[in-house]
Design a protein around this motif. Structure first.
Motif, mmCIF file in Angstrom:
data_model
loop_
_atom_site.group_PDB
_atom_site.id
_atom_site.type_symbol
_atom_site.label_atom_id
_atom_site.label_comp_id
_atom_site.label_asym_id
_atom_site.label_seq_id
_atom_site.Cartn_x
_atom_site.Cartn_y
_atom_site.Cartn_z
ATOM 1 N N GLN A 123 0.828 -1.206 0.000
ATOM 2 C CA GLN A 123 0.000 0.000 0.000
ATOM 3 C C GLN A 123 0.860 1.251 0.000
ATOM 4 O OE1 GLN A 123 -2.478 0.466 3.476
ATOM 5 N NE2 GLN A 123 -3.440 2.334 2.738
ATOM 6 N N PHE A 124 0.537 2.200 -0.878
ATOM 7 C CA PHE A 124 1.210 3.490 -0.965
ATOM 8 C C PHE A 124 0.365 4.514 -0.216
ATOM 9 C CE2 PHE A 124 2.577 7.091 -4.056
ATOM 10 C CZ PHE A 124 3.517 7.553 -3.141
ATOM 11 N N PHE A 125 0.878 4.991 0.914
ATOM 12 C CA PHE A 125 0.123 5.932 1.733
ATOM 13 C C PHE A 125 0.022 7.296 1.047
ATOM 14 C CE2 PHE A 125 1.443 3.009 5.189
ATOM 15 C CZ PHE A 125 0.201 2.776 5.757
ATOM 16 N N ASN A 126 -1.032 8.015 1.360
ATOM 17 C CA ASN A 126 -1.233 9.363 0.834
ATOM 18 C C ASN A 126 -0.366 10.322 1.646
ATOM 19 O OD1 ASN A 126 -2.177 11.895 -0.016
ATOM 20 N ND2 ASN A 126 -4.206 11.068 -0.458
ATOM 21 N N MET A 127 0.874 10.446 1.240
ATOM 22 C CA MET A 127 1.862 11.189 2.020
ATOM 23 C C MET A 127 1.515 12.667 2.213
ATOM 24 S SD MET A 127 5.269 9.328 0.463
ATOM 25 C CE MET A 127 6.430 10.410 1.312
#
Length: 367
Positions: A123-127
């Motif tokens: 999962q790519f977090f919403n940085m």
């Protein structure tokens, strides 16, 4: 002394990959060392604000670093770590749940530290959204970019991230144990200083005077401790030279369709409801289906034990890794993978799964 600049000459090309100013990053040490060095500056607990927020299944290096930094400052990890985790029955952590925890607990959180791209699920977090929420509550926000750098587009400076660390031996291909990277936002260059210093953090113009009168380099450069290994810098130089032939936006565009193709084939041939899997074992994709919430990696959860499956993949030249008990991570890296590679993987997996399902004594067959 050309070797004396072997770390600095990497900074420009690396800054293009992580999206920052050249002076905001340093190539040094390994990821965990860099995380310790930065947390010593950023984690300054008080009785009111002493907590660190991490994901529930953070990579062990992050988890252990956080625990030890909390203990080093006289606090109890059981009291000072806040875990954000997926909802029951889900695999990934919803952004709204991260924001909810920050809103609820933020006044007591000193540092938010997340793996930008979660190593287990992909999962790519919403940085930028998480960073903005953390800052609104007075928290410092940092990210472990180990699985994100060279994989997804990053804009550390524009996203206002306070600090970040990464290794260079995954998508950057520099070899296991190679040099790591560290980022410190320029807005903090004059207010954050290292708690531990070494002579490589001394300004170059007087570094070799050896007078023991510290002239600390500004910003992240001051966090450098020792001269870097030239042997570790060379493969990273070679890798960055290849990255310079393209751009992260071009790589990302290819990655989205390549991973999408892999996702489609896995679902078509191995999904729980696939006609090809009727009354057979199946594979669940843990990674988010939304391309904006993932990189090149798909985490495949097998309904049967994976040790023998992983072994057979290796024998067939498939480079992947296992996360026990049931997950194998597959990443069609766009720098050197293509559609034929994806199909070859699926073709091999069809054979391996057929063997697994039809022969109970798989150990003797595959080992």
């Amino acid at each position: 002394m050309p070797w004396a600049f072997c770390d600095e000459v990497l900074a420009t090309d690396m800054s293009n990959i992580v999206g920052c100013k050249e002076e905001e990053l340093a190539i040094m040490n390994g990821l965990t060392v860099n995380l310790h060095l930065l947390l010593m500056s950023f984690y300054r607990p008080t009785e009111k604000r002493h907590k660190i927020l991490i994901e529930s299944k953070a990579f062990p290096s992050d988890h252990y670093t956080v625990e030890s930094q909390i203990r080093l400052n006289g606090y109890d990890p059981a009291r000072s770590i806040i875990f954000v985790e997926p909802r029951k029955g889900e695999y990934d952590i919803r952004t709204e749940d991260v924001l909810s925890v920050i809103e609820k607990e933020g006044d007591g959180i000193a540092v938010i530290l997340l793996g930008a791209l979660q190593y287990y699920t992909g999962q790519f977090f919403n940085m930028p959204v998480i960073t903005k929420a953390g800052h609104a509550k007075g928290c410092y926000v940092g990210f472990d970019l180990a699985h994100a750098v060279g994989n997804v587009e990053l804009h550390l400076h524009d996203w206002d991230v306070d600090f970040a660390v990464w290794c260079t031996y995954k998508y950057l291909n520099s070899g296991a144990g190679s040099l790591g990277g560290a980022f410190l936002h320029s807005k903090l260059a004059d207010t954050m200083e290292p708690k531990l210093v070494g002579w490589w953090g001394h300004k170059f113009k007087s570094r070799f005077d050896m007078n023991n009168e510290l002239e600390l380099s500004p910003g992240i450069s001051g966090y450098r401790l020792s001269n870097p290994s030239i042997f570790a810098a060379c493969p990273l130089r070679a890798s960055l030279d290849v990255f310079c032939k393209t751009s992260m936006s071009e790589l990302r565009a290819k990655s989205v369709v390549l991973t999408g193709y892999l996702e489609y084939l896995v679902g078509h041939y191995f999904g729980k409801d696939s006609p090809h899997r009727k009354n057979k074992e199946f594979i669940t994709i843990l990674t988010p289906s939304n391309p904006e919430e993932r990189g090149a990696q798909l985490s495949l959860y097998f309904s049967i034990p994976i040790n023998r499956i992983h072994s057979e993949m290796g024998k067939r030249g498939i480079v992947c890794d296992e996360r026990k008990p049931n997950v194998i991570r597959i990443a069609p890296a766009p720098m050197y993978c293509n559609y034929l590679d994806v199909w070859r993987f699926i073709d091999a997996l069809l054979t391996i799964m057929d063997i697994a399902e039809n022969q109970p004594d798989l150990d003797s067959e595959l080992d």
